[in-house]
Design an enzyme around this catalytic site. Structure first.
Site, short mmCIF file in Angstrom:
data_model
loop_
_atom_site.label_atom_id
_atom_site.label_comp_id
_atom_site.label_asym_id
_atom_site.label_seq_id
_atom_site.Cartn_x
_atom_site.Cartn_y
_atom_site.Cartn_z
CG PHE A 104 8.56 15.16 -33.75
CD1 PHE A 104 7.18 15.58 -34.53
CD2 PHE A 104 9.03 15.43 -34.15
CE1 PHE A 104 7.03 15.77 -35.77
CE2 PHE A 104 9.32 16.16 -35.75
CZ PHE A 104 8.62 16.38 -36.29
CD GLU B 237 15.74 9.63 -40.72
OE1 GLU B 237 15.90 8.70 -40.29
OE2 GLU B 237 14.25 10.31 -40.29
CB SER C 209 24.04 8.90 -41.24
OG SER C 209 23.71 8.16 -40.08
CG ASP D 35 4.01 3.82 -38.06
OD1 ASP D 35 3.94 3.21 -37.12
OD2 ASP D 35 4.52 4.53 -37.30
CG HIS E 143 20.92 8.94 -38.61
ND1 HIS E 143 20.94 8.59 -40.09
CD2 HIS E 143 19.61 8.91 -38.43
CE1 HIS E 143 20.22 9.02 -40.81
NE2 HIS E 143 18.53 8.40 -39.82
C1 LIG Z 1 15.52 5.81 -38.05
C2 LIG Z 1 14.11 5.63 -38.04
C3 LIG Z 1 14.02 5.43 -39.02
C4 LIG Z 1 12.77 5.93 -39.55
N1 LIG Z 1 11.53 5.33 -41.07
C5 LIG Z 1 10.69 6.30 -41.58
C6 LIG Z 1 10.36 5.84 -43.11
O1 LIG Z 1 10.87 6.83 -43.24
N2 LIG Z 1 8.54 6.55 -43.00
C7 LIG Z 1 7.91 5.93 -42.31
O2 LIG Z 1 6.53 5.51 -42.57
N3 LIG Z 1 8.43 5.48 -40.90
C8 LIG Z 1 9.54 5.82 -40.69
N4 LIG Z 1 10.30 5.40 -39.24
C9 LIG Z 1 8.89 5.31 -38.44
C10 LIG Z 1 8.34 3.16 -37.98
O3 LIG Z 1 7.90 3.07 -39.68
C11 LIG Z 1 7.91 3.23 -37.13
O4 LIG Z 1 8.41 3.50 -35.81
C12 LIG Z 1 6.69 1.70 -37.27
O5 LIG Z 1 5.73 1.62 -36.32
C13 LIG Z 1 7.68 0.36 -36.90
O6 LIG Z 1 8.56 0.71 -37.99
P1 LIG Z 1 9.80 -0.83 -37.94
O7 LIG Z 1 10.30 -0.88 -39.16
O8 LIG Z 1 10.93 -0.42 -35.97
O9 LIG Z 1 8.75 -2.29 -37.54
P2 LIG Z 1 9.18 -3.83 -37.44
O10 LIG Z 1 10.10 -4.06 -36.47
O11 LIG Z 1 8.06 -5.03 -37.68
O12 LIG Z 1 8.05 -3.86 -35.70
C14 LIG Z 1 6.95 -2.96 -35.62
C15 LIG Z 1 6.02 -3.77 -34.30
O13 LIG Z 1 6.25 -5.17 -34.38
C16 LIG Z 1 6.33 -5.79 -33.44
N5 LIG Z 1 6.81 -6.62 -33.54
C17 LIG Z 1 6.51 -7.35 -35.40
N6 LIG Z 1 7.00 -8.49 -35.61
C18 LIG Z 1 7.12 -9.20 -34.78
C19 LIG Z 1 7.40 -10.64 -34.19
N7 LIG Z 1 7.51 -11.55 -35.27
N8 LIG Z 1 7.24 -10.83 -32.99
C20 LIG Z 1 8.05 -10.30 -32.06
N9 LIG Z 1 7.59 -8.55 -32.32
C21 LIG Z 1 6.90 -8.25 -33.23
C22 LIG Z 1 8.06 -5.48 -32.69
O14 LIG Z 1 8.22 -5.81 -31.52
C23 LIG Z 1 7.68 -3.78 -32.82
O15 LIG Z 1 6.53 -3.29 -31.88
C24 LIG Z 1 11.09 5.56 -38.81
C25 LIG Z 1 11.90 5.03 -37.90
C26 LIG Z 1 12.99 4.99 -37.29
C27 LIG Z 1 13.30 4.36 -35.90
#
Ligand SMILES: Cc1cc2nc3c(=O)[nH]c(=O)nc-3n(C[C@H](O)[C@H](O)[C@H](O)COP(=O)(O)OP(=O)(O)OC[C@H]3O[C@@H](n4cnc5c(N)ncnc54)[C@H](O)[C@@H]3O)c2cc1C
Length: 295
Positions: free
Chosen positions: A217, A17, A15, A109, A267
Protein backbone atom coordinates in the site's frame (compact mmCIF):
# COMPACT_ATOMS: atom_id res chain seq x y z
CA UNK A 1 -26.30 16.48 6.18
CA UNK A 2 -23.68 18.24 4.11
CA UNK A 3 -20.01 17.67 5.00
CA UNK A 4 -19.75 21.25 6.24
CA UNK A 5 -22.66 20.60 8.60
CA UNK A 6 -21.27 17.25 9.79
CA UNK A 7 -17.92 18.82 10.69
CA UNK A 8 -19.53 22.04 11.91
CA UNK A 9 -21.87 20.53 14.47
CA UNK A 10 -19.62 18.50 16.77
CA UNK A 11 -16.05 17.37 17.33
CA UNK A 12 -14.49 13.94 16.79
CA UNK A 13 -16.34 12.91 13.67
CA UNK A 14 -15.72 9.25 12.96
CA UNK A 15 -16.00 7.93 9.43
CA UNK A 16 -15.34 4.46 8.07
CA UNK A 17 -14.24 3.50 4.57
CA UNK A 18 -15.11 0.22 2.85
CA UNK A 19 -14.49 -1.18 -0.60
CA UNK A 20 -16.89 -3.23 -2.70
CA UNK A 21 -16.13 -6.95 -2.88
CA UNK A 22 -14.71 -8.48 -6.07
CA UNK A 23 -17.93 -10.31 -6.88
CA UNK A 24 -21.65 -9.99 -6.04
CA UNK A 25 -21.44 -13.39 -4.26
CA UNK A 26 -19.31 -11.76 -1.56
CA UNK A 27 -21.78 -8.93 -1.01
CA UNK A 28 -23.48 -10.62 1.92
CA UNK A 29 -20.20 -10.82 3.85
CA UNK A 30 -19.58 -7.14 3.20
CA UNK A 31 -23.12 -6.23 4.28
CA UNK A 32 -22.59 -8.14 7.55
CA UNK A 33 -19.28 -6.39 8.20
CA UNK A 34 -20.72 -2.94 7.54
CA UNK A 35 -23.72 -3.72 9.72
CA UNK A 36 -21.47 -4.92 12.53
CA UNK A 37 -19.45 -1.69 12.42
CA UNK A 38 -22.55 0.50 12.10
CA UNK A 39 -23.32 -0.48 15.71
CA UNK A 40 -20.53 1.89 16.72
CA UNK A 41 -22.63 4.77 15.37
CA UNK A 42 -20.06 6.25 13.00
CA UNK A 43 -20.96 9.68 11.65
CA UNK A 44 -20.72 8.46 8.08
CA UNK A 45 -19.51 5.54 6.02
CA UNK A 46 -17.90 5.73 2.58
CA UNK A 47 -17.54 3.17 -0.20
CA UNK A 48 -14.69 3.34 -2.69
CA UNK A 49 -15.09 3.28 -6.46
CA UNK A 50 -13.03 0.77 -8.44
CA UNK A 51 -10.89 1.52 -11.47
CA UNK A 52 -13.35 -0.34 -13.69
CA UNK A 53 -15.27 -3.57 -14.03
CA UNK A 54 -18.12 -5.02 -12.01
CA UNK A 55 -17.27 -3.59 -8.59
CA UNK A 56 -18.46 -0.11 -9.64
CA UNK A 57 -22.07 -1.32 -9.61
CA UNK A 58 -21.48 -2.73 -6.12
CA UNK A 59 -20.41 0.69 -4.82
CA UNK A 60 -23.96 1.90 -5.48
CA UNK A 61 -25.42 -1.26 -3.88
CA UNK A 62 -23.38 -0.80 -0.71
CA UNK A 63 -23.98 2.91 -0.43
CA UNK A 64 -27.72 2.25 -0.83
CA UNK A 65 -27.56 -0.43 1.85
CA UNK A 66 -25.82 1.93 4.31
CA UNK A 67 -28.33 4.72 3.63
CA UNK A 68 -31.58 2.74 3.41
CA UNK A 69 -31.04 -0.26 5.68
CA UNK A 70 -28.66 1.05 8.31
CA UNK A 71 -29.78 4.70 8.23
CA UNK A 72 -26.20 5.86 8.48
CA UNK A 73 -25.00 8.78 6.37
CA UNK A 74 -23.50 7.21 3.23
CA UNK A 75 -20.84 8.66 0.96
CA UNK A 76 -20.13 7.35 -2.51
CA UNK A 77 -16.62 7.71 -3.91
CA UNK A 78 -16.54 8.58 -7.61
CA UNK A 79 -13.55 8.77 -9.95
CA UNK A 80 -12.90 10.26 -13.39
CA UNK A 81 -11.38 7.03 -14.75
CA UNK A 82 -13.08 5.78 -17.91
CA UNK A 83 -16.15 8.01 -17.63
CA UNK A 84 -17.50 10.69 -19.97
CA UNK A 85 -19.25 13.72 -18.44
CA UNK A 86 -22.60 12.23 -19.48
CA UNK A 87 -21.84 8.98 -17.67
CA UNK A 88 -20.81 10.88 -14.57
CA UNK A 89 -24.14 12.71 -14.70
CA UNK A 90 -26.03 9.44 -15.06
CA UNK A 91 -24.23 8.03 -12.01
CA UNK A 92 -24.99 11.18 -10.03
CA UNK A 93 -28.64 11.06 -11.09
CA UNK A 94 -28.91 7.46 -9.85
CA UNK A 95 -27.23 8.29 -6.56
CA UNK A 96 -29.61 11.19 -6.11
CA UNK A 97 -32.58 8.88 -6.77
CA UNK A 98 -31.19 6.60 -4.05
CA UNK A 99 -31.10 9.52 -1.62
CA UNK A 100 -27.29 9.87 -1.58
CA UNK A 101 -26.07 13.43 -1.41
CA UNK A 102 -22.42 13.15 -0.38
CA UNK A 103 -19.64 12.34 -2.83
CA UNK A 104 -15.90 11.78 -2.40
CA UNK A 105 -14.67 13.11 -5.76
CA UNK A 106 -11.38 11.70 -7.04
CA UNK A 107 -9.35 11.44 -10.19
CA UNK A 108 -8.54 7.78 -9.57
CA UNK A 109 -5.60 5.70 -10.76
CA UNK A 110 -5.32 3.60 -13.88
CA UNK A 111 -5.85 -0.11 -13.25
CA UNK A 112 -2.75 -2.20 -12.44
CA UNK A 113 -0.38 0.73 -11.97
CA UNK A 114 -0.73 2.20 -15.49
CA UNK A 115 -0.74 5.96 -15.99
CA UNK A 116 -3.97 7.94 -15.77
CA UNK A 117 -5.52 8.82 -19.13
CA UNK A 118 -8.43 11.17 -19.46
CA UNK A 119 -11.60 9.91 -21.12
CA UNK A 120 -11.95 11.96 -24.36
CA UNK A 121 -15.22 13.45 -23.05
CA UNK A 122 -14.37 13.22 -19.37
CA UNK A 123 -12.37 14.99 -16.67
CA UNK A 124 -8.60 15.17 -16.34
CA UNK A 125 -8.42 15.80 -12.60
CA UNK A 126 -10.46 15.79 -9.42
CA UNK A 127 -10.74 19.60 -9.44
CA UNK A 128 -12.68 19.52 -12.70
CA UNK A 129 -14.90 16.70 -11.42
CA UNK A 130 -15.58 18.73 -8.26
CA UNK A 131 -16.47 21.81 -10.37
CA UNK A 132 -18.87 19.74 -12.42
CA UNK A 133 -20.58 18.14 -9.42
CA UNK A 134 -20.75 21.45 -7.55
CA UNK A 135 -22.46 23.13 -10.51
CA UNK A 136 -25.39 20.73 -10.14
CA UNK A 137 -25.94 21.99 -6.59
CA UNK A 138 -27.36 18.74 -5.22
CA UNK A 139 -24.26 17.12 -3.67
CA UNK A 140 -21.85 17.91 -0.89
CA UNK A 141 -18.27 17.05 -1.88
CA UNK A 142 -15.14 15.66 -0.20
CA UNK A 143 -11.71 15.37 -1.84
CA UNK A 144 -8.39 13.65 -1.15
CA UNK A 145 -5.35 15.39 0.34
CA UNK A 146 -1.77 14.18 0.67
CA UNK A 147 0.25 15.10 3.78
CA UNK A 148 3.42 13.85 2.06
CA UNK A 149 2.40 15.22 -1.36
CA UNK A 150 0.82 13.20 -4.15
CA UNK A 151 3.27 11.02 -6.04
CA UNK A 152 2.75 12.84 -9.34
CA UNK A 153 2.91 16.37 -7.91
CA UNK A 154 5.97 18.49 -8.80
CA UNK A 155 6.31 19.50 -5.16
CA UNK A 156 4.30 19.51 -1.94
CA UNK A 157 3.82 23.28 -2.41
CA UNK A 158 2.30 22.70 -5.87
CA UNK A 159 0.12 19.94 -4.52
CA UNK A 160 -1.26 22.21 -1.79
CA UNK A 161 -1.94 25.07 -4.21
CA UNK A 162 -3.83 22.57 -6.32
CA UNK A 163 -5.69 21.27 -3.24
CA UNK A 164 -6.83 24.86 -2.68
CA UNK A 165 -8.23 24.82 -6.23
CA UNK A 166 -10.22 21.68 -5.36
CA UNK A 167 -11.63 23.42 -2.29
CA UNK A 168 -12.36 26.62 -4.20
CA UNK A 169 -14.15 24.48 -6.80
CA UNK A 170 -16.59 23.31 -4.11
CA UNK A 171 -15.04 20.65 -1.85
CA UNK A 172 -16.25 20.99 1.75
CA UNK A 173 -13.83 18.58 3.38
CA UNK A 174 -10.44 17.02 2.68
CA UNK A 175 -9.71 13.42 3.74
CA UNK A 176 -6.05 12.57 3.81
CA UNK A 177 -4.09 9.69 2.40
CA UNK A 178 -2.83 7.31 5.08
CA UNK A 179 0.24 8.32 7.09
CA UNK A 180 1.92 7.02 10.24
CA UNK A 181 3.21 10.03 12.16
CA UNK A 182 1.07 12.77 13.73
CA UNK A 183 3.65 15.44 12.90
CA UNK A 184 3.05 14.78 9.19
CA UNK A 185 -0.59 15.78 9.65
CA UNK A 186 0.21 18.84 11.76
CA UNK A 187 2.83 20.04 9.22
CA UNK A 188 0.23 19.57 6.49
CA UNK A 189 -2.31 21.61 8.46
CA UNK A 190 0.20 24.41 8.86
CA UNK A 191 0.84 24.45 5.11
CA UNK A 192 -2.83 24.21 4.15
CA UNK A 193 -3.73 27.00 6.59
CA UNK A 194 -0.99 29.15 5.11
CA UNK A 195 -2.42 28.46 1.64
CA UNK A 196 -5.84 29.70 2.80
CA UNK A 197 -7.55 26.31 2.89
CA UNK A 198 -10.11 26.53 5.66
CA UNK A 199 -12.28 23.43 5.39
CA UNK A 200 -11.96 20.44 7.74
CA UNK A 201 -8.93 18.26 6.97
CA UNK A 202 -9.55 14.79 8.26
CA UNK A 203 -6.70 12.35 8.90
CA UNK A 204 -7.10 9.02 7.12
CA UNK A 205 -5.75 6.22 9.31
CA UNK A 206 -5.07 2.63 8.34
CA UNK A 207 -4.30 0.17 11.14
CA UNK A 208 -1.27 -1.98 10.38
CA UNK A 209 -2.29 -5.63 10.29
CA UNK A 210 0.00 -7.21 7.75
CA UNK A 211 3.54 -6.18 6.86
CA UNK A 212 3.56 -7.19 3.19
CA UNK A 213 0.21 -5.46 2.67
CA UNK A 214 1.57 -2.37 4.41
CA UNK A 215 4.61 -2.35 2.09
CA UNK A 216 2.39 -2.83 -0.96
CA UNK A 217 0.00 0.00 0.00
CA UNK A 218 2.68 2.48 0.95
CA UNK A 219 4.59 1.80 -2.27
CA UNK A 220 1.38 2.24 -4.25
CA UNK A 221 0.35 5.55 -2.64
CA UNK A 222 3.77 7.00 -1.82
CA UNK A 223 3.28 7.17 1.96
CA UNK A 224 6.42 6.70 4.04
CA UNK A 225 6.98 4.33 6.95
CA UNK A 226 8.84 6.22 9.71
CA UNK A 227 12.18 4.60 10.66
CA UNK A 228 11.15 3.91 14.25
CA UNK A 229 7.96 2.21 13.08
CA UNK A 230 9.84 0.09 10.52
CA UNK A 231 12.23 -0.93 13.31
CA UNK A 232 9.36 -1.91 15.64
CA UNK A 233 7.66 -3.89 12.89
CA UNK A 234 10.71 -6.14 12.50
CA UNK A 235 9.84 -7.77 15.81
CA UNK A 236 6.51 -8.95 14.45
CA UNK A 237 7.60 -10.46 11.15
CA UNK A 238 6.72 -13.96 12.36
CA UNK A 239 4.03 -13.16 14.90
CA UNK A 240 0.70 -12.23 13.34
CA UNK A 241 -1.14 -12.08 16.68
CA UNK A 242 1.35 -9.67 18.22
CA UNK A 243 1.33 -7.58 15.04
CA UNK A 244 -2.46 -7.27 15.16
CA UNK A 245 -2.24 -6.01 18.75
CA UNK A 246 0.63 -3.65 17.89
CA UNK A 247 -1.36 -2.29 14.91
CA UNK A 248 -4.34 -1.54 17.14
CA UNK A 249 -2.24 0.19 19.81
CA UNK A 250 -0.28 2.18 17.23
CA UNK A 251 -3.47 3.40 15.53
CA UNK A 252 -5.12 4.32 18.85
CA UNK A 253 -2.09 6.30 19.96
CA UNK A 254 -1.86 8.07 16.61
CA UNK A 255 -5.58 8.92 16.64
CA UNK A 256 -5.37 10.23 20.22
CA UNK A 257 -2.44 12.47 19.32
CA UNK A 258 -4.26 13.75 16.23
CA UNK A 259 -7.51 14.45 18.05
CA UNK A 260 -5.86 16.11 21.02
CA UNK A 261 -3.90 18.28 18.56
CA UNK A 262 -7.16 19.50 16.97
CA UNK A 263 -8.01 17.04 14.18
CA UNK A 264 -11.75 17.31 13.46
CA UNK A 265 -12.21 13.55 13.36
CA UNK A 266 -10.72 10.32 12.08
CA UNK A 267 -11.40 8.54 8.81
CA UNK A 268 -10.59 4.85 9.27
CA UNK A 269 -9.55 2.75 6.30
CA UNK A 270 -11.23 -0.46 7.48
CA UNK A 271 -9.82 -2.67 4.68
CA UNK A 272 -13.15 -4.49 5.11
CA UNK A 273 -12.05 -6.08 8.37
CA UNK A 274 -13.40 -5.55 11.85
CA UNK A 275 -10.79 -7.23 14.10
CA UNK A 276 -8.66 -4.12 14.49
CA UNK A 277 -11.33 -1.53 13.75
CA UNK A 278 -13.60 -2.55 16.63
CA UNK A 279 -11.12 -1.99 19.47
CA UNK A 280 -10.01 1.26 17.84
CA UNK A 281 -13.61 2.46 17.66
CA UNK A 282 -14.19 1.47 21.28
CA UNK A 283 -11.36 3.80 22.25
CA UNK A 284 -12.35 6.64 19.96
CA UNK A 285 -16.08 6.71 20.41
CA UNK A 286 -17.42 7.55 23.85
CA UNK A 287 -19.15 4.52 25.36
CA UNK A 288 -22.47 6.36 25.24
CA UNK A 289 -22.39 6.34 21.47
CA UNK A 290 -22.11 2.56 21.25
CA UNK A 291 -25.31 0.70 20.49
CA UNK A 292 -25.93 -2.08 22.99
CA UNK A 293 -24.87 -4.90 20.66
CA UNK A 294 -21.46 -3.32 19.97
CA UNK A 295 -20.38 -2.81 23.56
C1 LIG B 1 -9.39 9.52 0.98
C2 LIG B 1 -9.04 8.86 -0.33
C3 LIG B 1 -9.99 8.09 -1.00
C4 LIG B 1 -9.70 7.47 -2.22
N1 LIG B 1 -10.66 6.72 -2.84
C5 LIG B 1 -10.41 6.17 -4.06
C6 LIG B 1 -11.43 5.43 -4.76
O1 LIG B 1 -12.54 5.25 -4.28
N2 LIG B 1 -11.12 4.91 -5.98
C7 LIG B 1 -9.88 5.09 -6.55
O2 LIG B 1 -9.66 4.60 -7.67
N3 LIG B 1 -8.90 5.78 -5.90
C8 LIG B 1 -9.13 6.33 -4.69
N4 LIG B 1 -8.14 7.05 -4.05
C9 LIG B 1 -6.83 7.17 -4.67
C10 LIG B 1 -6.76 8.36 -5.68
O3 LIG B 1 -7.63 8.12 -6.77
C11 LIG B 1 -5.32 8.49 -6.14
O4 LIG B 1 -4.52 8.95 -5.10
C12 LIG B 1 -5.10 9.30 -7.42
O5 LIG B 1 -3.76 9.09 -7.85
C13 LIG B 1 -5.28 10.80 -7.26
O6 LIG B 1 -6.58 11.12 -7.05
P1 LIG B 1 -6.95 12.64 -6.62
O7 LIG B 1 -8.40 12.75 -6.59
O8 LIG B 1 -6.18 13.05 -5.45
O9 LIG B 1 -6.38 13.37 -7.95
P2 LIG B 1 -6.17 14.89 -8.29
O10 LIG B 1 -6.63 15.75 -7.20
O11 LIG B 1 -6.72 15.14 -9.65
O12 LIG B 1 -4.57 15.01 -8.34
C14 LIG B 1 -3.78 14.11 -9.10
C15 LIG B 1 -2.38 14.68 -9.33
O13 LIG B 1 -2.43 15.66 -10.34
C16 LIG B 1 -1.86 16.88 -9.86
N5 LIG B 1 -2.63 17.91 -10.53
C17 LIG B 1 -3.78 17.72 -11.19
N6 LIG B 1 -4.20 18.86 -11.73
C18 LIG B 1 -3.34 19.80 -11.39
C19 LIG B 1 -3.25 21.18 -11.63
N7 LIG B 1 -4.15 21.82 -12.35
N8 LIG B 1 -2.22 21.83 -11.12
C20 LIG B 1 -1.30 21.20 -10.39
N9 LIG B 1 -1.32 19.87 -10.11
C21 LIG B 1 -2.34 19.19 -10.61
C22 LIG B 1 -1.99 16.80 -8.35
O14 LIG B 1 -1.07 17.61 -7.67
C23 LIG B 1 -1.73 15.34 -8.13
O15 LIG B 1 -0.36 15.05 -8.18
C24 LIG B 1 -8.40 7.65 -2.80
C25 LIG B 1 -7.43 8.40 -2.13
C26 LIG B 1 -7.74 9.01 -0.91
C27 LIG B 1 -6.69 9.81 -0.20
Amino acid sequence: LKFSEIYGCKSTIISLEFFPPKSPEQLQTTYSLIQELSLFNPDYMTVTYGAGGGTRILTRELVGFIHNNLHVQAVSHLTCIGHSKDEIDQILDKLKQDGISNIMALRGDAPRGGTFTKHPDGFSCARDLVKHIAKRGDFSIAVAGYPEGHQEAKSIEDDILYLKEKVDAGAEVVVTQLFFKASMYFDFIERTNAAGINVAIVPGIMPIGNISQLNRFTTMCGASIPKALAQSLKKFENDAVALTKFGIDYAIELCRELLSGGAPGIHLYTLNKSTQIKPILRELIGKTRLKKEAS
